[in-house]
Design a protein around this motif. Structure first.
Motif, short mmCIF file in Angstrom:
data_model
loop_
_atom_site.label_atom_id
_atom_site.label_comp_id
_atom_site.label_asym_id
_atom_site.label_seq_id
_atom_site.Cartn_x
_atom_site.Cartn_y
_atom_site.Cartn_z
N GLN A 1 -14.65 14.30 29.75
CA GLN A 1 -14.99 15.56 29.12
C GLN A 1 -14.66 16.74 30.03
N HIS A 2 -14.78 16.60 31.35
CA HIS A 2 -14.51 17.73 32.23
C HIS A 2 -13.03 18.13 32.21
N ILE A 3 -12.12 17.20 31.93
CA ILE A 3 -10.70 17.52 31.80
C ILE A 3 -10.49 18.41 30.57
N TRP A 4 -11.20 18.10 29.51
CA TRP A 4 -11.13 18.90 28.29
C TRP A 4 -11.62 20.33 28.58
N LEU A 5 -12.70 20.45 29.34
CA LEU A 5 -13.21 21.78 29.69
C LEU A 5 -12.21 22.54 30.55
N LEU A 6 -11.56 21.85 31.47
CA LEU A 6 -10.54 22.48 32.31
C LEU A 6 -9.43 23.06 31.44
N ALA A 7 -8.95 22.28 30.49
CA ALA A 7 -7.87 22.74 29.60
C ALA A 7 -8.31 23.94 28.76
N MET A 8 -9.58 24.00 28.40
CA MET A 8 -10.08 25.11 27.58
C MET A 8 -10.07 26.44 28.32
N ASN A 9 -10.00 26.42 29.65
CA ASN A 9 -9.96 27.66 30.42
C ASN A 9 -8.73 28.50 30.10
N TYR A 10 -7.73 27.89 29.50
CA TYR A 10 -6.50 28.62 29.17
C TYR A 10 -6.58 29.30 27.81
N LEU A 11 -7.68 29.12 27.09
CA LEU A 11 -7.85 29.76 25.79
C LEU A 11 -8.31 31.20 25.97
N THR A 12 -8.15 31.98 24.93
CA THR A 12 -8.54 33.39 25.02
C THR A 12 -9.95 33.65 24.50
N ASP A 13 -10.58 32.65 23.89
CA ASP A 13 -11.93 32.81 23.34
C ASP A 13 -12.95 32.56 24.46
N LEU A 14 -13.02 33.49 25.42
CA LEU A 14 -13.84 33.29 26.62
C LEU A 14 -15.32 33.05 26.36
N PRO A 15 -15.97 33.78 25.43
CA PRO A 15 -17.40 33.50 25.21
C PRO A 15 -17.64 32.05 24.77
N ASN A 16 -16.80 31.52 23.90
CA ASN A 16 -16.94 30.15 23.43
C ASN A 16 -16.68 29.16 24.56
N VAL A 17 -15.66 29.40 25.36
CA VAL A 17 -15.34 28.53 26.49
C VAL A 17 -16.51 28.54 27.48
N SER A 18 -17.04 29.71 27.75
CA SER A 18 -18.17 29.83 28.66
C SER A 18 -19.38 29.05 28.15
N ALA A 19 -19.66 29.15 26.86
CA ALA A 19 -20.80 28.44 26.27
C ALA A 19 -20.62 26.92 26.39
N LEU A 20 -19.41 26.44 26.18
CA LEU A 20 -19.16 25.00 26.30
C LEU A 20 -19.34 24.53 27.75
N HIS A 21 -18.90 25.35 28.71
CA HIS A 21 -19.10 25.01 30.12
C HIS A 21 -20.60 24.96 30.46
N GLN A 22 -21.34 25.92 29.91
CA GLN A 22 -22.78 25.94 30.17
C GLN A 22 -23.47 24.70 29.58
N LEU A 23 -23.07 24.31 28.39
CA LEU A 23 -23.64 23.11 27.78
C LEU A 23 -23.34 21.88 28.63
N TRP A 24 -22.10 21.78 29.10
CA TRP A 24 -21.73 20.64 29.95
C TRP A 24 -22.56 20.66 31.24
N GLY A 25 -22.74 21.83 31.83
CA GLY A 25 -23.52 21.94 33.04
C GLY A 25 -24.97 21.52 32.84
N LEU A 26 -25.58 21.96 31.74
CA LEU A 26 -26.96 21.57 31.45
C LEU A 26 -27.07 20.07 31.24
N SER A 27 -26.10 19.49 30.55
CA SER A 27 -26.08 18.04 30.33
C SER A 27 -25.98 17.30 31.67
N HIS A 28 -25.10 17.79 32.52
CA HIS A 28 -24.90 17.18 33.84
C HIS A 28 -26.17 17.29 34.69
N MET A 29 -26.85 18.42 34.61
CA MET A 29 -28.09 18.62 35.37
C MET A 29 -29.18 17.67 34.88
N ARG A 30 -29.27 17.48 33.55
CA ARG A 30 -30.27 16.56 33.00
C ARG A 30 -30.01 15.13 33.49
#
Length: 122
Positions: A1-30
């Motif tokens: 899943q982290h590779i998918w998040l890396l690839a999303m950094n090239y998209l222009t929809d930054l708020p959505n990309v940021s939200a997905l990174h935050q969700l992944w981070g919260l999941s990883h912390m749990r």
């Protein structure tokens, strides 16, 4: 899943990309039983800024420039940002980043250091 998040950094929809990174981070912390970091305890004295400097030879059409653009564009007014550019040949991406920093007015500064010696940089 982290590779998918890396690839999303090239998209222009930054708020959505940021939200997905935050969700992944919260999941990883749990998974690792870590509490989220929610607050900085460092506040600049009244009327002063926290100064941040970035030195890079990659402020041009380079993968680093894609990632640093979001960082440079999202500092609050609590920060004074200086970019020390060691780019050997400027391009459109260099100009975009330079304009982004210069648009901060007295809260930003762009310094071209390509021809400076190590002693001059100190």
């Amino acid at each position: 899943q982290h590779i998918w998040l890396l690839a999303m950094n090239y998209l222009t929809d930054l708020p959505n990309v940021s939200a997905l990174h935050q969700l992944w981070g919260l999941s990883h912390m749990r998974q690792h039983n870590v509490r989220p970091f929610t607050q900085w305890r460092c506040t600049p004295p009244r009327g002063r800024c926290i100064k941040i400097g970035y030195l890079s030879p990659d402020f041009y059409m380079h993968s680093v420039a894609y990632f640093i653009r979001a960082v440079l564009g999202n500092h609050s007014s609590l920060f004074h940002v200086t970019c020390y550019s060691a780019v050997p040949k400027q391009d459109a991406r260099t100009t975009e980043l330079m304009e982004l920093i210069e648009a901060r007015g007295d809260k930003g500064k762009w310094v071209t250091v390509t021809s400076m010696s190590t002693e001059q940089l100190r």
